[in-house]
Write an enzyme that holds these catalytic residues in place. Structure first.
Site, PDB file in Angstrom:
ATOM      1  N   GLY A  23      20.548  50.344 -14.736  1.00 30.45           N
ATOM      2  CA  GLY A  23      21.272  49.100 -14.514  1.00 30.45           C
ATOM      3  C   GLY A  23      22.776  49.235 -14.664  1.00 30.45           C
ATOM      4  O   GLY A  23      23.473  48.252 -14.819  1.00 30.45           O
ATOM      5  N   ILE A  75      28.464  58.281  -4.494  1.00 29.93           N
ATOM      6  CA  ILE A  75      28.647  57.649  -3.180  1.00 29.93           C
ATOM      7  C   ILE A  75      29.620  56.486  -3.351  1.00 29.93           C
ATOM      8  O   ILE A  75      29.390  55.602  -4.178  1.00 29.93           O
ATOM      9  CB  ILE A  75      27.310  57.135  -2.605  1.00 29.93           C
ATOM     10  N   GLU A  87      14.415  51.594  -6.233  1.00 31.71           N
ATOM     11  CA  GLU A  87      15.824  51.300  -5.948  1.00 31.71           C
ATOM     12  C   GLU A  87      16.441  52.502  -5.254  1.00 31.71           C
ATOM     13  O   GLU A  87      16.352  53.622  -5.757  1.00 31.71           O
ATOM     14  CB  GLU A  87      16.593  51.052  -7.243  1.00 31.71           C
ATOM     15  N   GLU A 143      16.425  54.483  -9.093  1.00 23.72           N
ATOM     16  CA  GLU A 143      15.550  54.186 -10.232  1.00 23.72           C
ATOM     17  C   GLU A 143      14.283  53.540  -9.706  1.00 23.72           C
ATOM     18  O   GLU A 143      14.261  53.033  -8.594  1.00 23.72           O
ATOM     19  CB  GLU A 143      16.213  53.179 -11.191  1.00 23.72           C
ATOM     20  N   ASN A 178      11.656  50.455 -10.859  1.00 18.46           N
ATOM     21  CA  ASN A 178      11.355  49.377 -11.796  1.00 18.46           C
ATOM     22  C   ASN A 178       9.859  49.119 -11.787  1.00 18.46           C
ATOM     23  O   ASN A 178       9.264  48.945 -10.730  1.00 18.46           O
ATOM     24  CB  ASN A 178      12.110  48.109 -11.418  1.00 18.46           C
ATOM     25  N   ARG A 237       8.062  46.616 -12.961  1.00 21.14           N
ATOM     26  CA  ARG A 237       7.778  45.215 -13.306  1.00 21.14           C
ATOM     27  C   ARG A 237       7.956  44.330 -12.080  1.00 21.14           C
ATOM     28  O   ARG A 237       8.422  44.794 -11.047  1.00 21.14           O
ATOM     29  CB  ARG A 237       8.812  44.778 -14.355  1.00 21.14           C
ATOM     30  N   VAL A 286      13.314  39.813 -10.707  1.00 19.94           N
ATOM     31  CA  VAL A 286      13.928  38.491 -10.537  1.00 19.94           C
ATOM     32  C   VAL A 286      13.865  38.080  -9.062  1.00 19.94           C
ATOM     33  O   VAL A 286      13.494  36.953  -8.738  1.00 19.94           O
ATOM     34  CB  VAL A 286      15.400  38.504 -11.009  1.00 19.94           C
TER      35      VAL A 286
END
Ligand code: MV4
Length: 451
Positions: free
Chosen positions: A168, A207, A279, A292, A294, A296, A299
């Protein structure tokens, strides 16, 4: 095939996501148990649940992060499963494994998978082995300046130093010349140690103007896996997403299929189950690189729900029951365009939190409008938790129509008594560069300069 009965679920969360999970549980005929802190006695998730248990004081550490309290609540109420939502304990390997040890199904992937994805160096290595493109960089944590210089020689500058335990965006350092490397490495290691109690860092090629694109996957416990396309999450401020859309204006059907194929293949190879998100950084030449994963519900999951008509929470629960996915990849179609604006209780210019009493509240309606929220008139937004008070989501046939629909919905959303980010979102909807769809992660910096 053995199906686990899930007749009662404890929701280890608060706010809009706790209510969102309850929507689906109710529709599935599943009983719900809410947990709440002393600050959340009047919260909507408490009112909607069939049962509610107070688990501690206002601070997250003493309530929504308190594993013994939550597990006790689950034992007392005799639930079959726990849905962790996002944030709090959603990506806690320990929480997931303790739930399992208590014979309570954790609605998410296996604890070992959560642990692996929490270590960004290991996640990178695993993904590379599974055929997912990663950026050139160090395969292991960087021990000293020598190793950093060696990696820098291989990949060149600019490069980025990231915390292995991070994610994050916390504890990242961009290094543009060799002379800065030693200093930045030390700073990064110290910051990582202070923030995560783990000073391990790794290096990647940097990048300059990427887009943040993520792929939603659903994998059952029988090896079936599909993707639900991408979400465009490039518009962020200080690593906080402001708004998300699906599909991305930067992605062709061909690229979508390619990114989806890569993600699905990786899920099969690592034995991933439940909902998950890959991601990626997307470069200006359409190359994409794993960032990454996630483990879960996210949002921004509603934009995917709007364009696919899939209920992601419903799928999570079905998968946790041990059922097979109901649809194949060919059944997934992306229809129209969805945008989500995160409405935060914050000053729209300074982003300083603005908790307090909501004196007037009106939710916009009409075709293609969805509002995920847990606030109501006279509700007092507590200062202890995340400042997001609502997600305003719209769906329309085209991106242009979705932007117009979002603009009118924002104008017809009334929140009085506290400051919110609604005015900021209206300005973004009016912005030419946003409308063109041509932007990078630098959008907000340039947006503010251009005023
Ligand atoms: C990067 C990057 C450029 N190159 N990694 C930010 C969040 C964290 N997950 C990783 N992040 C970045 N990693 C390389 N090799 C640029 C960012 C980045 C970013 C990424 C997505 C969305 C917004 C961002 C804002 C600043 C930096």
């Amino acid at each position: 095939m053995s199906i686990r009965q899930i007749n009662k679920v404890l929701i280890a969360n608060r706010g809009e996501i706790a209510c969102r999970i309850m929507w689906t549980c109710k529709e599935m005929g599943i009983k719900t148990v809410a947990v709440y802190s002393e600050a959340d006695r009047d919260a909507l998730h408490v009112r909607f649940a069939d049962e509610a248990i107070c688990i501690g004081k206002a601070s997250s550490a003493e309530s929504y992060l308190n594993i013994p309290s939550i597990i006790s609540a689950a034992e007392i109420t005799n639930v079959d499963a726990i849905h962790p939502g996002y944030g709090f304990l959603a990506e806690s390997e320990i929480f997931a494994s303790i739930a399992g040890d208590c014979n309570i199904k954790f609605i998410g992937p296996r604890p070992e998978i959560i642990k692996m994805m929490g270590d960004k160096v290991e996640a990178r290595r695993t993904m590379q082995a599974a055929g997912v493109p990663i950026l050139p960089g160090s395969p292991d944590p960087i021990a000293n300046t020598e190793e950093a210089l060696k990696t820098a020689k291989e990949i060149g500058f600019p490069l980025i130093i990231k915390a292995a335990a991070g994610g994050g965006g916390r504890g990242m350092r961009i290094v543009r010349k060799k002379e800065e490397l030693e200093n930045q490495l030390e700073t990064a290691q110290q910051e990582a140690l202070a923030a995560f109690k783990d000073g391990s860092v790794y290096i990647e090629r940097y990048i300059e103007r990427p887009r943040h694109i993520e792929i939603q996957v659903l994998a059952d416990e029988h090896g079936n896996c599909i993707h639900l396309g991408e979400r465009e999450c490039t518009i962020q401020r200080r690593h906080q997403k402001l708004l998300e859309e699906a599909p991305s204006p930067a992605i062709s059907q061909e690229l979508r299929e390619e990114m989806g194929r890569v993600a699905v293949k990786a899920c099969r190879e690592i034995g991933y189950s439940n909902a998950g998100t890959f991601e990626f950084l997307l470069d200006e030449d359409d190359s994409f690189y794993f960032m990454e994963m996630n483990t879960r519900v996210q949002v921004e999951h509603p934009v995917t729900e709007m364009v696919t008509l899939a209920d992601i929470v419903f799928n999570q629960i079905r998968i946790a029951k041990g059922e097979e996915l109901r649809y194949a990849q060919e059944d997934v179609q992306i229809v129209g365009h969805a945008i989500e604006c995160r409405i935060n209780a914050e000053d729209p210019v300074t982003f300083v939190p603005s908790p307090g009493r909501i004196t007037a509240f009106n939710i916009p309606g009409g075709p293609g409008v969805r509002v995920d929220t847990a606030v109501y008139p006279d509700y007092v937004v507590p200062p202890y938790y995340d400042s997001m008070i609502a997600k305003l989501i719209v769906h329309a046939r085209t991106r242009e129509a979705a932007i117009r629909r979002m603009r009118r919905a924002l104008e017809m959303m009334v929140v009085e008594g506290i400051k919110t980010t609604i005015p900021l979102h209206i300005r973004i909807m009016e912005d030419e560069r946003f409308q063109s769809g041509k932007f990078s992660t630098k959008f907000m910096e340039e947006f503010n300069d251009g005023r």
